[in-house]
Enzyme design. Structure first.
Site, PDB file in Angstrom:
ATOM      1  CG  LEU A  75      -1.926  -1.238   1.192  1.00 53.16           C
ATOM      2  CD1 LEU A  75      -2.789  -1.221   2.435  1.00 53.16           C
ATOM      3  CD2 LEU A  75      -2.775  -1.342  -0.059  1.00 53.16           C
ATOM      4  CB  CYS A  76       4.453   1.969  -0.183  1.00 51.23           C
ATOM      5  SG  CYS A  76       5.325   2.740   1.158  1.00 51.23           S
ATOM      6  CG  HIS A  77       0.804   6.596  -2.378  1.00 49.13           C
ATOM      7  ND1 HIS A  77       0.511   6.554  -1.031  1.00 49.13           N
ATOM      8  CD2 HIS A  77      -0.371   6.820  -3.007  1.00 49.13           C
ATOM      9  CE1 HIS A  77      -0.779   6.753  -0.860  1.00 49.13           C
ATOM     10  NE2 HIS A  77      -1.342   6.921  -2.044  1.00 49.13           N
ATOM     11  CG  MET A 113       7.021   3.687   4.758  1.00 50.00           C
ATOM     12  SD  MET A 113       7.524   2.967   6.348  1.00 50.00           S
ATOM     13  CE  MET A 113       8.045   1.347   5.848  1.00 50.00           C
ATOM     14  CD  GLU A 114       9.037   5.938  -0.150  1.00 44.20           C
ATOM     15  OE1 GLU A 114       8.067   5.522  -0.809  1.00 44.20           O
ATOM     16  OE2 GLU A 114       8.895   6.530   0.948  1.00 44.20           O
ATOM     17  CG  ASP A 128      24.875 -10.913   0.309  1.00 43.32           C
ATOM     18  OD1 ASP A 128      24.706 -12.128   0.584  1.00 43.32           O
ATOM     19  OD2 ASP A 128      25.168 -10.516  -0.835  1.00 43.32           O
TER      20      ASP A 128
END
Length: 158
Positions: A75-77, A113-114, A128
């Site tokens: 649901l993130c734009h 969020m980004e 990693d």
């Protein structure tokens, strides 16, 4: 109402309608810490990791992750991001690397969020690329440290 979703009468989540919001300059900065053995940090700083340039690869991974956040977080734009920076601050005394990701956009919704996604993926990439020599590395203290723009204004973490 949160930035990403709201619930309808049945309790179902939906992407927030941002069509009525004004386009403004928005930015967000996230940080995290990667703890490692001193020898691992030395390998990174000396450019001797078997997989190549750890910092450059983690930087690119973080930038790519910011651009794909809407594909990873439900649901993130999707956003037309104007700038992403991913920086690394090694601390040889503590045997850590602090990762900082800043994302900027001219848009109708924020980029918290980004920035958090960019920071997370940069840290995961550090892990990693060095896990063969240090499986005990720890990624800690992921957090939003600053956000600017939008209706809610400026936020700085304490």
């Amino acid at each position: 109402m949160s930035r990403l979703t709201h619930l309808d009468a049945e309790g179902n989540a939906h992407m927030v309608d941002v069509s009525g919001k004004d386009v403004t300059s928005r930015s967000a900065t996230a940080k995290a810490l990667v703890e490692m053995l001193p020898a691992t940090l030395a390998l990174i700083l000396e450019g001797k990791a078997k997989k190549g340039d750890v910092i450059a690869t983690a930087r690119i991974a973080g930038i790519m992750a910011a651009k794909k956040t809407h594909e990873l977080i439900p649901l993130c734009h999707p956003l037309m991001i104007s700038k992403v920076t991913v920086d690394f601050a090694p601390d040889t005394a503590a045997s850590t690397i602090e990762v900082t990701a800043t994302v900027k956009v001219e848009g109708k919704t924020g980029v918290e969020m980004e920035s958090l996604t960019a920071c997370s993926v940069a840290c995961l990439t550090l892990y990693d690329m060095c896990k063969a020599v240090d499986r005990g590395m720890k990624i800690t203290n992921l957090r939003l440290v600053e956000k600017a723009g939008g209706k809610s204004g400026h936020f700085t973490a304490e």
